[in-house]
Design a protein around this motif. Structure first.
Motif: not given
Length: 918
Positions: A643-651, A653-660, A670-681
């Motif tokens: 539930e805490s993680e959900m806030k990182f899906d700002k749009d 679309d079912g996929l979180i975004e990294n914060g720049g 640095v990682t920005t927006g949807p990413s291979a590593y965190c998106g895959g996790l």
């Protein structure tokens, strides 16, 4: 030298000595022929394994003929005369490119201010000291001591050189007086007496130093090690076997702070021989802890169950963590044990040397020594003597034990009791009993160690380097600043314990476990890194993994609203928010568990990977242990962190975004927006939540996460897949298209948990295999000639990504995890080839044995010696075991390189409950 032995009988490393031919620089190297490479390590062309010669260069200078007594064929072997040609240095500010230096200028200034306050005002050691990195010392060998009671490392040249007695705090120093010395006597006369050390120190000058290293070698297969000494001109071979009770699935003996040294002496001559081995040991390390004085030694003798052990107790009462060291030997019908209670380790040492030289024994005076005076050191020695007939063999047995039962961490706020006190008492008088137990039980330990290791060692399909790496990398489970403690009743708050029914009984039965991120990165149970290392723990001591998980769950449900200024951003934020996984459970120089998140570089409350890694590890642990109570206890915590993680899906679309910013384990990349590593996790964690919801009968949650997964898969594929691999991220920067070696981490954990294919497929199999093949082609083969593992980031034009201080590094633990992923997908040859590069680089080229670093670059530098993450090599072993089970269940897997094979889906079952090597 003052040996009293005729010059004709002494041996040295002098050029031209007819009894000790020891080549100097420029002399042609000799390739040893009578220590052949085992048949199993020869080229495995059918399997596609590497044909590189194992340990060839490390043993090239060995001139002896001795093979030693029962030294195994597999492990890490090195001649004591070997010198590593490459001398790297720790990573520092001079190694940062100008562009990256400018990016991190603010962080650097804030770190300097913080470092000054920490060291000069608070008089504490920084949790990461970027100013005073541990220098390169290519000397370390197998550590002594079980899990959680402290460790003492004996280097491969025989020196006692790394100490972790105070929990989590290291002293990197060689104590010269701590030595083994051999005395040989024929026809009642001493003919040879030698310190078994290649050193030539400025103290104890009356001793005969400078052993010829060309006639000795060291062999490590943790938790055992062998040192073989051929004594030129004496027709005698000594084999010292070092044993520590590291026993999978054993929660008693594995906790003991002991080590055993078994000396097998072989008389290859035609004349009877008397042999003595003297074990000398300084009380303390000779540093500031010893300076006040008050240290004292006393002899002891303990007879129990028909076994007698004699030795010395070295009492070190210095607060806050006093301890007693015991140097002891087993008395048998054909051996004699003598001792010297006290001598000055900083003197010339004439007294003890002549005492041994006279008759091969020590004076054995009764009574305690006087307490040491301020600034004056004190040492003692124990000697075992025996007789050998012509062509005979004699065994002499020593133990080293230390009893530090009650500990306080740096803040001195709470007293803890170590795990072993459950079995040997908390009163500080257990050293004799520990010594007796070790010398009485080491044979049983060795039987268990062999039963555990032999299935791997005897598997002819596995290369020799892998057999060495798999077991020797386990050193960190004991030597990672590790503590294993009894759990105080008042440390488990009722409000939190009540929601987790198994928490209290499990912690009270199996204790509390913690290990450092690294010996230089001093944070306990760093969770983003434990994600990789945890395979070793859950496969070999699963109850300790569950204990750690319960501790992490407790910390997640707590908060610490103290404001802290973080070094990277300069922003002030709370130390710990509720329902967010902490980065770590604290610093041993502070008060771990009570004050978590010792890490001050980033605010990890906004990191994208920590919560996801908790969910993935919970399900993996459930799958491998079959513990349904654990799953039920963790389900509410998993819901909370997701539930805490959900806030990182700002749009949405079912996929979180990294914060720049660098908001994950790659904390300099640095990682920005949807990413291979965190998106895959994220997708893997959502898929695991679907499985857990079904198991826990939570239909609403199952529907919710199924919907998120479906949308997230589409977004991940659309935004990141480019036909060959998943893009690094969705920024507008050039590194967006980098090939990240760790991009399939989510799939790695799914496969390890029996998911990720068939009905539970998250990432299309063909895409996963294509991405892994691309990583192998670019990050492995196109980097450093394919000989150094996988670089973290590679640009599609075939050059390393230098956009950050971490993208052009090789992370050893990530490489082992990548290799496991390749094996899971049928790319077995590629997996072994990838991992081999790291082993060859660390253990054979850079001289970093038993201090495997977090990272190294193609040239010049390494970073963070002795690190947790390389324990992930056990994920390779799990992948191989699962592969074999799938072969048995469904017939042969597909041909190498396709990765396209259908395997039955497995759930938790008894066969996988303890996937050890037994």
């Amino acid at each position: 030298m003052g040996t009293g032995v005729p010059a004709s009988e002494q041996t040295s490393c002098a050029k031209g000595d007819p009894q000790a031919s020891c080549p100097e620089n420029g002399t042609e190297a000799v390739q040893v022929t009578d220590c052949p490479i085992p048949e199993d390590s020869q080229p495995q062309h059918e399997q596609g394994y590497s044909s590189a010669e194992d340990s060839g260069q490390l043993m090239a200078s060995y001139e002896g003929k001795a093979k030693g007594y029962q030294v195994p064929p597999f492990g890490w072997r090195i001649c004591l005369a070997h010198e590593f040609a490459e001398k790297r240095k720790p990573f520092n500010a001079n190694d940062i490119s100008l562009s990256n230096l400018i990016k991190h200028l603010g962080m650097g200034l804030r770190y300097l201010q913080w470092w000054y306050r920490k060291t000069q005002v608070e008089k504490k050691k920084p949790f990461i000291d970027l100013i005073n990195s541990v220098p390169l010392r290519q000397i370390y060998g197998c550590p002594l001591g079980g899990i959680g009671g402290g460790t003492i490392t004996r280097g491969w040249r025989g020196q006692f050189c790394r100490w972790q007695l105070n929990p989590g705090m290291y002293q990197h120093q060689t104590v010269i007086a701590n030595q083994f010395t051999v005395c040989l006597r024929r026809r009642g006369q001493t003919v040879y007496q030698q310190v078994l050390s290649v050193e030539r120190p400025s103290v104890l000058r009356s001793w005969n130093w400078g052993l010829c290293g060309y006639f000795a070698f060291y062999h490590a297969l943790y938790p055992r090690a062998w040192t073989v000494y051929q004594l030129p001109g004496q027709n005698v071979t000594l084999t010292c076997r070092q044993i520590t009770p590291i026993l999978p699935h054993d929660y008693q003996d594995s906790s003991l702070p002991v080590g055993v040294f078994v000396w097998d002496v072989e008389n290859e001559g035609d004349e009877a021989l008397e042999v003595s081995i003297m074990f000398s040991m300084r009380n303390g390390l000779g540093g500031e802890d010893d300076a006040p004085g008050g240290l004292w030694n006393e002899p002891f003798c303990l007879e129990r169950d028909g076994e007698t052990v004699q030795g010395l107790l070295l009492h070190h009462p210095t607060p806050p963590n006093p301890y007693t060291m015991a140097v002891a030997a087993r008395l048998s019908a054909d051996t004699t044990v003598t001792h010297l209670t006290a001598f000055d380790p900083d003197s010339a040492g004439q007294q003890v040397w002549q005492d041994l030289l006279l008759d091969g024994q020590l004076d054995s005076l009764a009574g305690k020594s006087l307490p040491s005076q301020k600034g004056v050191g004190i040492a003692g020695a124990v000697c075992v003597s025996g007789k050998l007939p012509p062509r005979g063999r004699q065994r002499l047995e020593f133990s080293l034990a230390w009893d530090m039962p009650r500990i306080m961490f740096g803040a001195k706020g709470r007293v803890y009791y170590r795990r072993y006190t459950r079995f040997f008492g908390p009163d500080g008088d257990a050293a004799p009993a520990l010594s007796h137990y070790a010398l009485s039980h080491y044979a049983d330990w060795e039987e268990k160690i062999s039963a555990w290791q032999n299935p791997v060692l005897e598997d002819r399909s596995l290369p020799a380097w892998y057999k060495s790496a798999l077991f020797n990398e386990l050193y960190f489970l004991a030597d990672g600043g590790t503590v294993w403690l009894e759990v105080p009743e008042d440390s488990l708050p009722e409000a939190l314990v009540g929601s987790m029914g198994q928490l209290r009984p499990l912690l009270q039965e199996y204790g509390r476990f913690a290990y450092l991120e690294g010996q230089e990165y001093r944070m306990y149970n760093t969770y983003d890194v434990h994600f990789y290392a945890s395979f070793a723990l859950v496969m070999l001591w699963p109850k300790l993994e569950l204990s750690l998980q319960y501790d992490m769950a407790l910390a997640t449900l707590r908060e610490d609203l103290t404001q802290r200024r973080f070094l990277m951003s300069g922003v002030t934020a709370p130390v710990k928010r509720r329902n967010v996984i902490p980065h770590d459970v604290g610093d041993p120089d502070d008060e771990p568990w009570l004050r978590v998140n010792a890490y001050e570089i980033h605010d990890t409350g906004d990191w994208k990977d920590l919560n996801l890694k908790f969910v993935l590890q919970v399900y993996r642990d459930y799958y491998l242990t079959g513990d349904q109570c654990f799953l039920r206890d963790m389900w509410p915590v998993c819901l909370a962190v997701m539930e805490s993680e959900m806030k990182f899906d700002k749009d949405h679309d079912g996929l979180i975004e990294n914060g720049g910013y660098a908001d994950q384990t790659y904390d300099g990349w640095v990682t920005t927006g949807p990413s291979a590593y965190c998106g895959g996790l994220w997708l893997a964690a959502v898929a695991v939540m679907v499985q857990m919801a079904a198991l826990c009968g939570a239909q609403e949650a199952q529907n919710k996460f199924s919907s998120i997964l479906s949308r997230g898969q589409e977004a991940y594929d659309r935004l990141l897949w480019n036909g060959r691999y998943y893009n690094y991220d969705c920024s507008s920067q050039p590194q967006s298209y980098s090939i990240m070696s760790d991009q399939c981490a989510g799939q790695w954990f799914l496969r390890a948990s029996g998911l990720g294919e068939g009905d539970s497929e998250v990432f299309p199999t063909q895409q996963v295999v294509r991405a892994l093949q691309t990583i192998f082609e670019f990050n492995v083969q196109a980097f450093a000639g394919g000989a150094m593992g996988a670089v973290n980031g590679m640009q599609p034009r075939g050059v390393p990504d230098t956009s950050s201080v971490q993208s052009d590094e090789v992370w050893v633990g990530v490489v082992y995890g990548l290799a496991a992923t390749m094996i899971q997908e049928g790319l077995t040859w590629e997996g072994f080839r990838t991992a081999e590069g790291c082993y060859r680089t660390v253990w054979e080229r850079l001289g970093l044995a038993f201090q495997t670093p977090e990272a190294y670059c193609q040239r010049r530098v390494f970073r963070s010696l002795a690190y947790m993450r390389p324990l992930s090599i056990w994920a390779m072993q799990l992948a191989l075991q699962q592969q074999q089970q799938h072969i048995k269940a469904s017939g042969p897997i597909s041909k190498r390189g396709t990765g396209l094979c259908t395997r039955p889906k497995h759930g938790p079952k008894e066969a996988m409950a303890n996937p050890s090597l037994e």
